[in-house]
Design a protein around this motif. Structure first.
Motif, PDB file in Angstrom:
ATOM      1  N   LEU A 117      17.583 -10.061  -3.303  1.00  0.00           N
ATOM      2  CA  LEU A 117      16.475  -9.301  -3.880  1.00  0.00           C
ATOM      3  C   LEU A 117      15.587  -8.847  -2.734  1.00  0.00           C
ATOM      4  O   LEU A 117      15.218  -9.649  -1.862  1.00  0.00           O
ATOM      5  N   PHE A 118      15.215  -7.561  -2.735  1.00  0.00           N
ATOM      6  CA  PHE A 118      14.496  -6.949  -1.624  1.00  0.00           C
ATOM      7  C   PHE A 118      13.228  -6.287  -2.155  1.00  0.00           C
ATOM      8  O   PHE A 118      13.301  -5.339  -2.945  1.00  0.00           O
ATOM      9  N   LEU A 119      12.067  -6.757  -1.712  1.00  0.00           N
ATOM     10  CA  LEU A 119      10.781  -6.255  -2.195  1.00  0.00           C
ATOM     11  C   LEU A 119      10.096  -5.460  -1.085  1.00  0.00           C
ATOM     12  O   LEU A 119       9.915  -5.957   0.030  1.00  0.00           O
ATOM     13  N   PHE A 120       9.717  -4.224  -1.408  1.00  0.00           N
ATOM     14  CA  PHE A 120       9.068  -3.329  -0.458  1.00  0.00           C
ATOM     15  C   PHE A 120       7.694  -2.923  -0.970  1.00  0.00           C
ATOM     16  O   PHE A 120       7.466  -2.893  -2.180  1.00  0.00           O
ATOM     17  N   CYS A 121       6.806  -2.567  -0.034  1.00  0.00           N
ATOM     18  CA  CYS A 121       5.530  -1.983  -0.449  1.00  0.00           C
ATOM     19  C   CYS A 121       5.076  -0.958   0.577  1.00  0.00           C
ATOM     20  O   CYS A 121       5.453  -1.010   1.756  1.00  0.00           O
ATOM     21  N   CYS A 122       4.261  -0.030   0.119  1.00  0.00           N
ATOM     22  CA  CYS A 122       3.646   0.940   1.012  1.00  0.00           C
ATOM     23  C   CYS A 122       2.546   0.228   1.797  1.00  0.00           C
ATOM     24  O   CYS A 122       1.750  -0.509   1.223  1.00  0.00           O
ATOM     25  N   ARG A 123       2.512   0.452   3.096  1.00  0.00           N
ATOM     26  CA  ARG A 123       1.453  -0.170   3.891  1.00  0.00           C
ATOM     27  C   ARG A 123       0.649   0.869   4.669  1.00  0.00           C
ATOM     28  O   ARG A 123       0.033   0.578   5.695  1.00  0.00           O
ATOM     29  N   THR A 124       0.665   2.107   4.164  1.00  0.00           N
ATOM     30  CA  THR A 124      -0.039   3.190   4.839  1.00  0.00           C
ATOM     31  C   THR A 124      -1.376   3.459   4.168  1.00  0.00           C
ATOM     32  O   THR A 124      -1.412   3.867   3.008  1.00  0.00           O
ATOM     33  N   PRO A 125      -2.495   3.221   4.851  1.00  0.00           N
ATOM     34  CA  PRO A 125      -3.792   3.559   4.258  1.00  0.00           C
ATOM     35  C   PRO A 125      -3.874   5.064   4.018  1.00  0.00           C
ATOM     36  O   PRO A 125      -3.296   5.833   4.778  1.00  0.00           O
ATOM     37  N   PRO A 126      -4.591   5.520   2.992  1.00  0.00           N
ATOM     38  CA  PRO A 126      -5.406   4.707   2.083  1.00  0.00           C
ATOM     39  C   PRO A 126      -4.641   4.207   0.857  1.00  0.00           C
ATOM     40  O   PRO A 126      -5.245   3.670  -0.053  1.00  0.00           O
ATOM     41  N   CYS A 127      -3.311   4.350   0.854  1.00  0.00           N
ATOM     42  CA  CYS A 127      -2.532   3.981  -0.342  1.00  0.00           C
ATOM     43  C   CYS A 127      -2.348   2.464  -0.414  1.00  0.00           C
ATOM     44  O   CYS A 127      -2.986   1.781  -1.193  1.00  0.00           O
ATOM     45  N   CYS A 128      -1.451   1.939   0.435  1.00  0.00           N
ATOM     46  CA  CYS A 128      -1.191   0.493   0.510  1.00  0.00           C
ATOM     47  C   CYS A 128      -0.900  -0.112  -0.863  1.00  0.00           C
ATOM     48  O   CYS A 128      -1.413  -1.185  -1.191  1.00  0.00           O
ATOM     49  N   GLU A 129      -0.098   0.566  -1.659  1.00  0.00           N
ATOM     50  CA  GLU A 129       0.119   0.076  -3.011  1.00  0.00           C
ATOM     51  C   GLU A 129       1.584   0.063  -3.448  1.00  0.00           C
ATOM     52  O   GLU A 129       2.101  -0.955  -3.844  1.00  0.00           O
ATOM     53  N   GLY A 130       2.246   1.230  -3.423  1.00  0.00           N
ATOM     54  CA  GLY A 130       3.535   1.390  -4.083  1.00  0.00           C
ATOM     55  C   GLY A 130       4.499   0.247  -3.831  1.00  0.00           C
ATOM     56  O   GLY A 130       4.779  -0.122  -2.695  1.00  0.00           O
ATOM     57  N   LEU A 131       5.035  -0.327  -4.887  1.00  0.00           N
ATOM     58  CA  LEU A 131       5.929  -1.484  -4.827  1.00  0.00           C
ATOM     59  C   LEU A 131       7.281  -1.127  -5.410  1.00  0.00           C
ATOM     60  O   LEU A 131       7.357  -0.474  -6.456  1.00  0.00           O
ATOM     61  N   ARG A 132       8.350  -1.572  -4.761  1.00  0.00           N
ATOM     62  CA  ARG A 132       9.692  -1.371  -5.291  1.00  0.00           C
ATOM     63  C   ARG A 132      10.533  -2.593  -4.944  1.00  0.00           C
ATOM     64  O   ARG A 132      10.387  -3.195  -3.882  1.00  0.00           O
ATOM     65  N   VAL A 133      11.420  -2.951  -5.875  1.00  0.00           N
ATOM     66  CA  VAL A 133      12.280  -4.109  -5.654  1.00  0.00           C
ATOM     67  C   VAL A 133      13.711  -3.748  -6.037  1.00  0.00           C
ATOM     68  O   VAL A 133      13.933  -3.059  -7.039  1.00  0.00           O
TER      69      VAL A 133
ATOM     70  N   VAL B 178      -3.127  -3.785   2.266  1.00  0.00           N
ATOM     71  CA  VAL B 178      -2.261  -4.355   1.239  1.00  0.00           C
ATOM     72  C   VAL B 178      -2.956  -5.556   0.608  1.00  0.00           C
ATOM     73  O   VAL B 178      -3.511  -6.404   1.302  1.00  0.00           O
ATOM     74  N   ASP B 179      -2.924  -5.634  -0.715  1.00  0.00           N
ATOM     75  CA  ASP B 179      -3.624  -6.711  -1.401  1.00  0.00           C
ATOM     76  C   ASP B 179      -3.036  -6.896  -2.794  1.00  0.00           C
ATOM     77  O   ASP B 179      -2.525  -5.948  -3.389  1.00  0.00           O
ATOM     78  N   TRP B 180      -3.085  -8.124  -3.289  1.00  0.00           N
ATOM     79  CA  TRP B 180      -2.688  -8.412  -4.667  1.00  0.00           C
ATOM     80  C   TRP B 180      -3.175  -9.798  -5.045  1.00  0.00           C
ATOM     81  O   TRP B 180      -3.568 -10.604  -4.193  1.00  0.00           O
ATOM     82  N   GLY B 181      -3.150 -10.067  -6.350  1.00  0.00           N
ATOM     83  CA  GLY B 181      -3.372 -11.419  -6.843  1.00  0.00           C
ATOM     84  C   GLY B 181      -2.034 -12.100  -7.028  1.00  0.00           C
ATOM     85  O   GLY B 181      -1.751 -13.135  -6.435  1.00  0.00           O
ATOM     86  N   VAL B 182      -1.166 -11.472  -7.847  1.00  0.00           N
ATOM     87  CA  VAL B 182       0.193 -11.953  -8.096  1.00  0.00           C
ATOM     88  C   VAL B 182       1.113 -10.742  -8.199  1.00  0.00           C
ATOM     89  O   VAL B 182       0.753  -9.732  -8.803  1.00  0.00           O
ATOM     90  N   LEU B 183       2.292 -10.833  -7.599  1.00  0.00           N
ATOM     91  CA  LEU B 183       3.363  -9.859  -7.819  1.00  0.00           C
ATOM     92  C   LEU B 183       4.473 -10.573  -8.570  1.00  0.00           C
ATOM     93  O   LEU B 183       5.061 -11.528  -8.046  1.00  0.00           O
ATOM     94  N   ALA B 184       4.739 -10.156  -9.799  1.00  0.00           N
ATOM     95  CA  ALA B 184       5.778 -10.784 -10.616  1.00  0.00           C
ATOM     96  C   ALA B 184       6.976  -9.853 -10.700  1.00  0.00           C
ATOM     97  O   ALA B 184       6.833  -8.684 -11.069  1.00  0.00           O
ATOM     98  N   VAL B 185       8.141 -10.370 -10.357  1.00  0.00           N
ATOM     99  CA  VAL B 185       9.370  -9.563 -10.330  1.00  0.00           C
ATOM    100  C   VAL B 185      10.256  -9.959 -11.508  1.00  0.00           C
ATOM    101  O   VAL B 185      10.552 -11.137 -11.715  1.00  0.00           O
ATOM    102  N   PHE B 186      10.664  -8.945 -12.265  1.00  0.00           N
ATOM    103  CA  PHE B 186      11.526  -9.122 -13.432  1.00  0.00           C
ATOM    104  C   PHE B 186      12.859  -8.431 -13.152  1.00  0.00           C
ATOM    105  O   PHE B 186      12.882  -7.277 -12.715  1.00  0.00           O
TER     106      PHE B 186
END
Length: 356
Positions: free
Chosen positions: A79-95, A310-318
């Motif tokens: 399982l491979f989890l990616f995220c955007c780390r480019t300001p000002p976005c720093c959000e998009g998540l894909r697994v 990059v920030d989060w409380g919890v990332l839950a993967v289904f």
């Protein structure tokens, strides 16, 4: 990671490790660095990996080796989890999920050796056995080539420009094969091995006794008017957050919790997904919870920058309950991002990310 079923969670911790232990032939579970790809067929391309919000290429957050016992077609599973780390976005998540049988064209039928290899070089491998080229910056599929030397490969114009500034401008004009010593582009997250141990669960009776004792002690020391005020303002949000803190207190350094089919531990009462919020796999099967990334991982990623990070409380993967084959490539799964209460997500009320 083993398939935990409905048993106790497996806890992941980030630890320093020699580079050889994080190579793909070791089937690593790891944080950061370049992906140690499992299968070579159907690698997700730049379009599949791109941030759904800003379109930029992402960085690997972590990957897990999570085979399924009793499944010949998922003897190896990642399982491979990616995220955007480019300001000002720093959000998009894909697994993404990939799986292979034990008998395959890439890896040995035997388990990987537990001792380091004789060679000591840690050159970055940017070409798979299939001939597929990987990006010099992020290690993902690289369909673009430097138009001058035709030897450097990239996933995007953004990473080509980054590598150009980091030294390829000088190396490009030199003759001979391109050096596999790739400069630090300051794009990848720091790399750590994920080591696992099973969570030790206290007996319910012991927990109840401990909670009751703490409550009695607190009440004995707290003025009556303060207790009345606390009772009036107690909320579901407070209870969920306190439950979260109590759950992780025995192992505060845990960066993830794994357990296929178990219940995630939410950090907030807001944006908890319902069953209807988790899309089915394209094969038709439901998706079930498999693992969650804890906020403690942020301490290891060192992602803070001026402005947004990059920030989060919890990332839950289904993931697909059937762990379907979907051909021999990489199947995209689903990530639910939950922030700490009171901190806005990427968009007001947004918590869903591509996974279908």
């Amino acid at each position: 990671m083993a398939a935990a079923g409905a048993g106790p969670a497996e806890l992941g911790f980030a630890e320093e490790a020699p580079a050889w232990r994080l190579r793909r032939e070791q089937f690593p579970s790891k944080v950061g660095g370049r992906p140690a790809w499992l299968g070579e067929a159907g690698l997700p391309g730049p379009g599949a990996l791109a941030c759904a919000l800003c379109g930029r290429p992402p960085a690997l957050v972590l990957q897990l080796y999570a085979p399924l016992a009793g499944r010949a077609d998922a003897f190896h599973r990642g399982l491979f989890l990616f995220c955007c780390r480019t300001p000002p976005c720093c959000e998009g998540l894909r697994v993404f999920r990939n799986q292979l049988p034990r008998q395959n064209d890439i890896f040995s039928h035997e388990p990987p050796p537990e001792n380091p290899p004789e060679e000591t070089e840690d050159a970055v491998c940017l070409q798979l056995r299939s001939g597929a080229q990987l990006c010099r910056v992020c290690g993902c599929l690289a369909p673009k080539t430097c138009s001058r030397c035709h030897r450097a490969h990239y996933c995007s114009k953004e990473h080509q420009a980054l590598d150009w500034r980091a030294g390829h401008k000088q190396a490009c004009a030199q003759s001979g094969a391109l050096d596999n010593t790739v400069p630090d582009h300051n794009f990848l997250f720091p790399e750590f091995e994920i080591v696992v141990e099973t969570e030790e669960e206290a007996l319910p009776e012991a927990v109840e006794r401990e909670d009751a004792a703490e409550a009695a002690e607190s009440m004995a020391e707290t003025p009556e008017d303060v207790l009345d005020s606390m009772a009036k303002h107690e909320s579901r949000e407070d209870r969920i957050f306190q439950k979260f803190k109590s759950k992780i207190a025995p192992e505060p350094e845990q960066i993830l919790r794994y357990g296929r089919g178990i219940t995630p531990v939410w950090i907030s009462g807001e944006n908890i997904p319902q069953e209807k919020d988790i899309p089915n796999c394209p094969c038709g099967a439901k998706r079930i919870f498999e693992f969650q990334v804890m906020p403690q991982l942020l301490n290891h990623l060192k992602a803070d920058r001026l402005g947004r990070s990059v920030d989060w409380g919890v990332l839950a993967v289904f993931t697909c309950a059937d762990s379907c084959g979907l051909g021999s490539g990489y199947a995209e799964e689903f990530v639910w991002k939950q922030d700490v209460a009171g901190t806005p997500g990427p968009r007001e009320g947004a918590a869903r990310w591509p996974g279908v």
